[in-house]
Design a protein around this motif. Structure first.
Motif, short mmCIF file in Angstrom:
data_model
loop_
_atom_site.label_atom_id
_atom_site.label_comp_id
_atom_site.label_asym_id
_atom_site.label_seq_id
_atom_site.Cartn_x
_atom_site.Cartn_y
_atom_site.Cartn_z
N TRP A 60 0.84 -1.20 0.00
CA TRP A 60 0.00 0.00 0.00
C TRP A 60 0.87 1.24 0.00
N GLU A 61 1.88 1.27 0.87
CA GLU A 61 2.75 2.44 0.96
C GLU A 61 3.58 2.63 -0.31
N ASP A 62 3.95 1.52 -0.99
CA ASP A 62 4.67 1.62 -2.27
C ASP A 62 3.77 2.24 -3.34
N LYS A 63 2.47 1.94 -3.28
CA LYS A 63 1.51 2.48 -4.26
C LYS A 63 1.12 3.92 -3.96
N HIS A 64 1.34 4.36 -2.72
CA HIS A 64 0.96 5.71 -2.30
C HIS A 64 2.19 6.44 -1.76
N PRO A 65 3.15 6.74 -2.63
CA PRO A 65 4.39 7.37 -2.16
C PRO A 65 4.11 8.70 -1.46
N GLY A 66 4.82 8.93 -0.37
CA GLY A 66 4.66 10.17 0.37
C GLY A 66 3.50 10.15 1.36
N VAL A 121 -8.56 2.12 3.54
CA VAL A 121 -7.48 1.21 3.17
C VAL A 121 -8.08 -0.06 2.59
N GLY A 122 -7.56 -0.46 1.43
CA GLY A 122 -8.03 -1.68 0.79
C GLY A 122 -6.92 -2.69 0.63
N PHE A 123 -7.11 -3.85 1.25
CA PHE A 123 -6.19 -4.98 1.08
C PHE A 123 -6.91 -6.14 0.41
N GLN A 124 -7.91 -5.83 -0.41
CA GLN A 124 -8.65 -6.89 -1.07
C GLN A 124 -7.85 -7.45 -2.25
#
Length: 186
Positions: free
Chosen positions: A14-20, A29-32
């Motif tokens: 998730w953090e890699d996809k949402h830098p900063g 938050v979606g972990f599906q």
């Protein structure tokens, strides 16, 4: 076969996809659809301090766990998993308003009564087969929207009969199986 995705792995993705952005500031938050699927919820979820909507649907989770620290959680989506019970929700009982649990393995609804603020419960396509379980939804004072289609109890009778019986047993419902509840005037 590869190892299941952990909550820590999912947070990192998730953090890699949402830098900063920090996951601790995220309200949704979606972990599906994790691949490989998540099998266990754990205390790593406590990092989601501001999360209001959390989705872990379409994984292989068997137990609800690790969400007690999520004091802002209003919507929890756990559809399409292998969940068998409502235990593990006690920590979010004071905030949770919507619980999406369709397509799981729930047969008994014991433990649901802790969710005093729950307004919406999607429990379609589970394994509930007895009225004795169904009437436990009366312990949810705010429940107004229930999706129950596809459970053995629902499937065991004609739709019109089901509706009448379900509405009779849950007098506070405003919506049943996606349709507004219409009551006959006494």
């Amino acid at each position: 076969m590869s190892k299941p995705t952990t909550i820590k792995d999912a947070i990192k993705r998730w953090e890699d996809k949402h830098p900063g952005e920090s996951i601790s500031d995220a309200t949704e938050v979606g972990f599906q659809f994790q691949w490989p699927p998540i099998e266990k919820m754990d205390n790593s979820l406590s990092a989601l301090t501001k999360c209001r909507k959390l989705s872990l649907s379409t994984n292989m989770i068997e137990k609800i766990a690790g969400i007690s620290a999520l004091k802002n959680l209003k919507i929890l989506s756990l559809g399409r998993n292998y969940i068998k019970s409502f235990s593990g929700l006690e920590g979010v009982a004071d905030t949770l308003e919507e619980l999406w649990l369709s397509y799981n393995l729930i047969e008994k609804v014991k433990g649901v009564q802790v969710l005093k603020k729950l307004k919406v419960l999607y429990l379609g396509n589970n394994l509930v087969k007895e009225w004795g379980e169904f009437v436990k939804f009366n312990d949810l004072p705010c429940l107004e929207d229930l999706l129950f289609v596809g459970n053995p109890l629902y499937d065991s009778m004609e739709e019109a009969v089901w509706k009448v019986e379900a509405i009779k047993r849950l007098p506070n419902l405003k919506k049943l199986d996606g349709e507004p509840v219409v009551r006959e005037e006494e």
